[in-house]
Design an enzyme around this catalytic site. Structure first.
Site, PDB file in Angstrom:
ATOM      1  N   ASP A 217      -1.745  -0.608   5.942  1.00 34.14           N
ATOM      2  CA  ASP A 217      -2.133  -0.017   7.229  1.00 34.14           C
ATOM      3  C   ASP A 217      -3.639   0.140   7.393  1.00 34.14           C
ATOM      4  OD1 ASP A 217      -2.437   2.065   5.323  1.00 34.14           O
ATOM      5  OD2 ASP A 217      -2.343   3.547   6.933  1.00 34.14           O
TER       6      ASP A 217
ATOM      7  N   ASP B 167      -0.290   5.169   0.776  1.00 35.62           N
ATOM      8  CA  ASP B 167      -0.596   6.165   1.812  1.00 35.62           C
ATOM      9  C   ASP B 167      -0.584   5.550   3.210  1.00 35.62           C
ATOM     10  OD1 ASP B 167      -0.909   7.939  -0.206  1.00 35.62           O
ATOM     11  OD2 ASP B 167      -3.078   8.154  -0.018  1.00 35.62           O
TER      12      ASP B 167
ATOM     13  N   ASP C 186       0.873  -1.170   0.000  1.00 36.57           N
ATOM     14  CA  ASP C 186       0.000   0.000   0.000  1.00 36.57           C
ATOM     15  C   ASP C 186       0.917   1.229   0.000  1.00 36.57           C
ATOM     16  OD1 ASP C 186      -2.312   1.670   0.582  1.00 36.57           O
ATOM     17  OD2 ASP C 186      -1.533   1.786   2.635  1.00 36.57           O
TER      18      ASP C 186
HETATM   19 MG   LIG Z   1      -3.019   3.172   3.550  1.00 32.93          MG
END
Ligand SMILES: [Mg+2]
Length: 273
Positions: free
Chosen positions: A219, A14, A12
């Site tokens: 996240d 961001d 991922d």
């Molecule tokens: Mg993320």
């Protein structure tokens, strides 16, 4: 006989490889260098758009396939597209779509708003200035970010309790809702996990002698299916140090730090072997 294992890393962006606030990947530079030196495929698997990712790849100095818009579209170069069916060329990218196209999603959202009065605001309801402000982007970055092909990010303006009702109605259109770091995303029956499976399958077809093992880092809740699909899952704590995603993968670990610092630490740990 198959060779020793070769890693493929899915990440991922961001809040994972990129800092949640500054979008910097500085803290991950040591691991990034190691990945390049070892020629490990590093595949961005993100809610960002095709051109946003292409720009980032250039800045970070990597190339190769990537996954845009939460698993909705997989982009690669010509060699990867060879003999594969249903490949569409968009700009310079050869693309395989797992998601529903954007006009279908926008029609459905329009319909839902009319029927239910639920309050939400998507990227297509905002101008570039507003997107830039929400994302902490320049207007140019916001413009590229708004070029969606198969997903619509939105902010929820209604009671949080009504999100369940929204999800239920979306399913009537074959759509789903997932939550990223900043936005909800409305999309088809695609997810980051299916994109990982498609790419792992493609890699093993292209390089049948290799023993590939996948590593995934994320996240957010929209990373859960990717983290459940990979051989080794690494959960990156959110910018506020909270854990936001709970994969069932028995081979999982949690990074010691949020964002790129945690990304770096976890991968250096694995790649030292
Ligand atoms: Mg993320």
């Amino acid at each position: 006989m198959k060779q020793v294992k070769k890693y493929i890393i899915f990440t991922d962006l961001d809040g994972t490889l990129l800092d949640h606030d500054t979008y910097s990947w500085d803290a991950a530079k040591t691991a990034l260098k190691k990945i390049k030196d070892k020629q490990i495929p590093l595949i961005f698997n993100t809610s960002k758009t095709l051109d946003e990712i292409k720009n980032l790849q250039e800045k970070i100095g990597i190339n190769g396939p990537f996954v845009a818009e939460n698993g909705g579209v997989i982009a690669f170069k010509e060699d990867f597209a060879k003999d594969r069916k249903n490949i569409k060329k968009i700009g310079e990218h050869y693309c395989f779509f797992l998601g529903k196209e954007i006009h279908f999603i926008l029609d459905a959202l329009h319909d839902i708003r009319q029927r239910t009065g639920l309050k939400f605001k998507g990227f297509h309801d905002m101008d570039t200035k507003e997107i830039a402000k929400l994302c902490n982007f320049s207007e140019e970055e916001a413009k590229i970010s708004a070029q969606r092909t198969c997903s619509e990010p939105l902010i929820w303006l209604d009671d949080e309790i009504k999100v369940g009702e929204f999800i239920h109605i979306l399913t009537q259109y074959g759509l789903r809702l997932t939550k990223g770091g900043r936005f909800y995303h409305v999309m088809g029956d695609n997810d980051k996990g299916r994109a990982v499976r498609w790419l792992m399958h493609t890699y093993s077809q292209l390089f049948p002698m290799e023993n590939f093992q996948s590593i995934g880092l994320g996240d957010g809740e929209n990373d859960r299916r990717m983290l459940n699909t990979v051989d080794y899952a690494i959960v990156i704590p959110s910018f506020d140090k909270q854990i936001k995603v709970f994969p069932d993968n028995p081979n999982k670990s949690v990074a010691k730090f949020p964002g790129p610092k945690g990304w770096n630490q976890s991968l250096m740990e694995i790649l030292k072997y």
